[in-house]
Design a protein around this motif. Structure first.
Motif, PDB file in Angstrom:
ATOM      1  N   ARG A  27     -61.180   6.624  38.777  1.00 31.27           N
ATOM      2  CA  ARG A  27     -60.555   6.625  39.725  1.00 31.27           C
ATOM      3  C   ARG A  27     -60.800   7.987  40.434  1.00 31.27           C
ATOM      4  NH1 ARG A  27     -56.952  10.339  39.816  1.00 31.27           N
ATOM      5  NH2 ARG A  27     -57.158  11.287  37.251  1.00 31.27           N
ATOM      6  N   ARG A  28     -60.498   8.410  41.558  1.00 31.92           N
ATOM      7  CA  ARG A  28     -61.071   9.056  42.881  1.00 31.92           C
ATOM      8  C   ARG A  28     -59.664   9.486  43.118  1.00 31.92           C
ATOM      9  NH1 ARG A  28     -65.315  10.681  45.615  1.00 31.92           N
ATOM     10  NH2 ARG A  28     -66.586   8.323  45.144  1.00 31.92           N
ATOM     11  N   PRO A  29     -59.022  10.651  42.598  1.00 32.23           N
ATOM     12  CA  PRO A  29     -57.757  11.044  42.891  1.00 32.23           C
ATOM     13  C   PRO A  29     -57.386  11.215  44.954  1.00 32.23           C
ATOM     14  CG  PRO A  29     -59.128  12.550  42.110  1.00 32.23           C
ATOM     15  CD  PRO A  29     -60.207  11.530  41.848  1.00 32.23           C
ATOM     16  N   MET A  30     -56.260  11.247  45.027  1.00 35.77           N
ATOM     17  CA  MET A  30     -56.572  11.558  46.818  1.00 35.77           C
ATOM     18  C   MET A  30     -55.482  12.952  46.497  1.00 35.77           C
ATOM     19  SD  MET A  30     -56.193   9.571  48.880  1.00 35.77           S
ATOM     20  CE  MET A  30     -55.129  10.373  50.631  1.00 35.77           C
ATOM     21  N   PRO A  31     -56.259  14.019  47.225  1.00 40.95           N
ATOM     22  CA  PRO A  31     -56.685  14.869  46.525  1.00 40.95           C
ATOM     23  C   PRO A  31     -54.597  15.784  47.662  1.00 40.95           C
ATOM     24  CG  PRO A  31     -57.761  14.795  48.512  1.00 40.95           C
ATOM     25  CD  PRO A  31     -57.119  13.617  48.138  1.00 40.95           C
ATOM     26  N   GLY A  32     -53.831  16.779  46.778  1.00 44.58           N
ATOM     27  CA  GLY A  32     -53.584  16.779  47.896  1.00 44.58           C
ATOM     28  C   GLY A  32     -52.670  18.795  48.225  1.00 44.58           C
ATOM     29  N   VAL A  33     -51.649  19.298  48.952  1.00 47.04           N
ATOM     30  CA  VAL A  33     -51.943  20.592  49.915  1.00 47.04           C
ATOM     31  C   VAL A  33     -50.285  20.475  49.574  1.00 47.04           C
ATOM     32  CG1 VAL A  33     -51.580  22.258  51.352  1.00 47.04           C
ATOM     33  CG2 VAL A  33     -53.911  19.774  51.153  1.00 47.04           C
ATOM     34  N   ALA A  34     -50.304  21.966  49.108  1.00 43.72           N
ATOM     35  CA  ALA A  34     -48.913  22.367  49.036  1.00 43.72           C
ATOM     36  C   ALA A  34     -49.137  24.016  50.179  1.00 43.72           C
ATOM     37  CB  ALA A  34     -48.650  23.248  47.616  1.00 43.72           C
ATOM     38  N   VAL A  87     -57.599  16.575  59.018  1.00 45.96           N
ATOM     39  CA  VAL A  87     -58.718  16.419  58.000  1.00 45.96           C
ATOM     40  C   VAL A  87     -57.811  14.743  56.961  1.00 45.96           C
ATOM     41  CG1 VAL A  87     -59.311  18.991  58.165  1.00 45.96           C
ATOM     42  CG2 VAL A  87     -57.177  17.773  56.807  1.00 45.96           C
ATOM     43  N   GLY A  88     -56.297  14.859  57.677  1.00 44.82           N
ATOM     44  CA  GLY A  88     -56.489  12.766  56.966  1.00 44.82           C
ATOM     45  C   GLY A  88     -54.945  13.276  55.891  1.00 44.82           C
ATOM     46  N   ILE A  89     -54.345  14.718  55.827  1.00 40.75           N
ATOM     47  CA  ILE A  89     -53.248  14.303  54.435  1.00 40.75           C
ATOM     48  C   ILE A  89     -51.991  14.783  55.655  1.00 40.75           C
ATOM     49  CG2 ILE A  89     -52.763  16.479  53.072  1.00 40.75           C
ATOM     50  CD1 ILE A  89     -55.641  17.567  52.554  1.00 40.75           C
ATOM     51  N   GLY A  90     -51.262  14.358  54.656  1.00 42.20           N
ATOM     52  CA  GLY A  90     -49.868  14.444  55.901  1.00 42.20           C
ATOM     53  C   GLY A  90     -49.190  13.373  54.192  1.00 42.20           C
ATOM     54  N   GLY A  91     -47.695  13.115  54.949  1.00 44.16           N
ATOM     55  CA  GLY A  91     -47.048  12.357  54.149  1.00 44.16           C
ATOM     56  C   GLY A  91     -46.495  12.830  53.172  1.00 44.16           C
ATOM     57  N   ASN A  92     -46.725  12.641  51.840  1.00 40.17           N
ATOM     58  CA  ASN A  92     -46.238  13.377  50.447  1.00 40.17           C
ATOM     59  C   ASN A  92     -47.710  13.777  50.151  1.00 40.17           C
ATOM     60  OD1 ASN A  92     -47.361  11.220  49.554  1.00 40.17           O
ATOM     61  ND2 ASN A  92     -46.317  10.044  48.370  1.00 40.17           N
ATOM     62  N   ARG A  93     -48.341  14.001  50.555  1.00 39.47           N
ATOM     63  CA  ARG A  93     -49.425  15.185  50.039  1.00 39.47           C
ATOM     64  C   ARG A  93     -49.315  16.255  50.184  1.00 39.47           C
ATOM     65  NH1 ARG A  93     -50.962  11.226  46.617  1.00 39.47           N
ATOM     66  NH2 ARG A  93     -52.954  13.338  46.333  1.00 39.47           N
ATOM     67  N   VAL A  94     -48.343  16.485  50.948  1.00 39.51           N
ATOM     68  CA  VAL A  94     -48.336  17.804  51.647  1.00 39.51           C
ATOM     69  C   VAL A  94     -46.899  18.432  51.077  1.00 39.51           C
ATOM     70  CG1 VAL A  94     -48.163  19.392  53.580  1.00 39.51           C
ATOM     71  CG2 VAL A  94     -49.948  17.514  53.817  1.00 39.51           C
ATOM     72  N   ALA A  95     -46.407  18.999  49.870  1.00 35.87           N
ATOM     73  CA  ALA A  95     -44.972  20.269  50.127  1.00 35.87           C
ATOM     74  C   ALA A  95     -45.367  21.338  50.057  1.00 35.87           C
ATOM     75  CB  ALA A  95     -45.360  20.061  48.553  1.00 35.87           C
ATOM     76  N   VAL A  96     -44.528  22.194  50.435  1.00 36.81           N
ATOM     77  CA  VAL A  96     -44.230  23.261  51.879  1.00 36.81           C
ATOM     78  C   VAL A  96     -42.759  23.993  50.455  1.00 36.81           C
ATOM     79  CG1 VAL A  96     -42.924  24.152  53.831  1.00 36.81           C
ATOM     80  CG2 VAL A  96     -44.631  22.442  53.744  1.00 36.81           C
ATOM     81  N   LEU A  97     -43.170  24.555  50.450  1.00 36.24           N
ATOM     82  CA  LEU A  97     -42.724  25.996  49.555  1.00 36.24           C
ATOM     83  C   LEU A  97     -41.891  26.837  50.085  1.00 36.24           C
ATOM     84  CD1 LEU A  97     -44.498  24.665  47.943  1.00 36.24           C
ATOM     85  CD2 LEU A  97     -43.328  25.142  45.384  1.00 36.24           C
ATOM     86  N   PRO A 113     -51.582  20.340  42.999  1.00 30.01           N
ATOM     87  CA  PRO A 113     -52.265  19.837  44.309  1.00 30.01           C
ATOM     88  C   PRO A 113     -53.373  20.872  44.250  1.00 30.01           C
ATOM     89  CG  PRO A 113     -50.921  22.067  43.833  1.00 30.01           C
ATOM     90  CD  PRO A 113     -50.305  21.226  43.453  1.00 30.01           C
ATOM     91  N   ASP A 114     -54.361  20.214  45.457  1.00 31.12           N
ATOM     92  CA  ASP A 114     -55.743  20.910  44.660  1.00 31.12           C
ATOM     93  C   ASP A 114     -56.098  22.051  45.337  1.00 31.12           C
ATOM     94  OD1 ASP A 114     -57.094  18.389  43.741  1.00 31.12           O
ATOM     95  OD2 ASP A 114     -55.816  16.900  45.291  1.00 31.12           O
ATOM     96  N   VAL A 115     -55.548  22.037  46.922  1.00 26.99           N
ATOM     97  CA  VAL A 115     -55.373  23.127  47.571  1.00 26.99           C
ATOM     98  C   VAL A 115     -53.919  23.887  47.727  1.00 26.99           C
ATOM     99  CG1 VAL A 115     -55.834  23.875  49.818  1.00 26.99           C
ATOM    100  CG2 VAL A 115     -57.237  22.250  48.693  1.00 26.99           C
ATOM    101  N   ILE A 116     -54.022  24.722  47.842  1.00 23.43           N
ATOM    102  CA  ILE A 116     -52.487  25.956  48.065  1.00 23.43           C
ATOM    103  C   ILE A 116     -52.987  26.723  48.829  1.00 23.43           C
ATOM    104  CG2 ILE A 116     -50.907  26.676  47.320  1.00 23.43           C
ATOM    105  CD1 ILE A 116     -51.399  26.075  44.269  1.00 23.43           C
ATOM    106  N   ILE A 117     -52.161  26.539  50.714  1.00 24.84           N
ATOM    107  CA  ILE A 117     -52.480  27.125  51.191  1.00 24.84           C
ATOM    108  C   ILE A 117     -50.982  28.104  51.287  1.00 24.84           C
ATOM    109  CG2 ILE A 117     -52.460  27.072  53.779  1.00 24.84           C
ATOM    110  CD1 ILE A 117     -53.364  24.713  54.445  1.00 24.84           C
TER     111      ILE A 117
END
Length: 385
Positions: free
Chosen positions: A253-260, A288-298, A340-344
């Protein structure tokens, strides 16, 4: 149209300010009764109203030539396109702010301009600013002014179709560098330049790396690392199972990365800076091709106020205004069900940081320059205009 008069004015402009000559002669003249005075598009086509030429003395026409080419040299069209969506389409105020950035230099340099021209002092502002700084303080009631789509973006009814005669993006960059080098040579010969042109030429000849490029590269690197991670799963059996009777082998399985994105909504953060930077970050993530429910904003001040998954930055609602502690937001982001794999972390930096790095890669996007740097394990990107 009194074309001889118009071209004589350009000749005078190039003679008075020879470091602008190459840029001035790159402009292609298009006669048009639709344009109120003179205006440019992003292909360096200069639209000219014949009645305006007839009514304007040559010294002032020369000043308008310099004014219009200044919009293109300073890439006002490109910079306007990077404004937040909430102000980008307010062409009147954008154009007036751009005129303020240009005309303070022209007036200080003794260049004649038509009566009624706009400068920072028109709105009680100080000289020497960029149009992005003037824009919030230009009143909405200011009179319309139209220097063309090459200044404020969009498209005007008099614009010719794209393609054909004109200057492309690569040639435009060459013209900017030629002008900057000519300005540098002018100064070496003991000539003087207005402060705005000095700043501009230095930026062209000694460019700084755009923070958007740094952020995009950093996110790409983190996402590529996360995308490269693989694990075994029985939800998708291996194709080799068909050769092994009675045995089911797991697949990879190759996971889809998520961003917060943890957004500092404390009282020390400017609303305008926050909106602009958040729009830029959303653009980088789309790039970079990340959108939709792959991005969480806190939204976080001293505690997390809201957590949202958004498809568009326009749907974002930010609440807060209290103290500042981004540790709460980082901890909450790391604990999300879709980890998430990346936190900004978008902040002015005036916050305590965790003692240990979180399980995800952390990028600190700092707005402003007044705070101490984050820990060494964080990737720091300085956000600015």
């Amino acid at each position: 149209m009194a074309r001889t008069k118009l071209l004589a004015a350009r000749l005078r402009a190039a003679g008075d300010r020879p470091y602008l000559a190459a840029a001035l002669y790159a402009l292609h003249v298009v006669e048009s009764v639709a344009v109120p005075t003179m205006g440019v598009d992003r292909f360096w086509r200069c639209y000219v109203n014949p009645a305006f030429v007839d009514a304007t003395p040559v010294p002032e026409l020369a000043g308008v030539w310099i004014h219009e080419v200044s919009h293109l040299l300073r890439d006002h069209h490109g910079r306007a396109g990077r404004l937040p969506a909430t102000v980008r389409d307010d062409h009147v105020r954008v154009n007036l702010a751009q005129d303020c950035e240009i005309n303070d230099d022209l007036v200080a340099d003794g260049i004649a301009l038509p009566a009624g021209h706009v400068s920072p002092r028109t709105f009680g502002l100080a000289d020497g600013g960029l149009f992005e700084e003037y824009l919030p303080r230009v009143p909405a009631s200011a009179r319309p002014h139209r220097c063309g789509s090459g200044a404020y973006g969009g498209r005007e009814p008099w614009d010719l179709p794209a393609g054909g005669v004109g200057v492309g993006a690569t040639e435009a960059q060459t013209l900017r560098r030629q002008a900057a080098e000519a300005m540098r040579a002018h100064q070496r010969g003991r000539g003087t330049l207005p402060a705005g042109w000095q700043r501009w030429s230095s930026q062209i000849l000694e460019p700084t790396v755009d923070w958007r490029q740094i952020l995009a590269g950093t996110v790409r690197s983190a996402v590529a690392w996360a995308s490269g991670a693989v694990d075994y799963t029985y939800r998708r059996p291996s194709r080799r199972s068909t050769a092994q009777r009675g045995v089911v082998l797991p697949g990879l399985r190759r996971p889809m990365p998520g961003v917060a994105v943890v957004v500092d909504t404390s009282g020390s953060m400017s609303g305008a800076d926050l909106a602009a930077a958040m729009a830029e970050i959303a653009g980088v993530l789309r790039q970079v091709g990340i959108g939709g429910n792959r991005v969480a904003v806190l939204a976080c001040d001293a505690a997390v106020a809201t957590t949202q998954r958004i498809a568009r930055v326009e749907d974002l609602t930010l609440t807060g205004g209290g103290g500042t502690d981004m540790r709460a937001g980082i901890t909450a982001a790391a604990a999300l069900p879709l980890a998430p794999d990346v936190i900004i972390v978008l902040t002015d930096g005036d916050t305590p940081w965790p003692a240990e790095p979180p399980p995800a890669r952390l990028i600190a996007a700092l707005v402003g320059h007044r705070a101490a740097p984050p820990p060494s394990w964080a990737t720091v990107v300085q956000v600015g205009p």
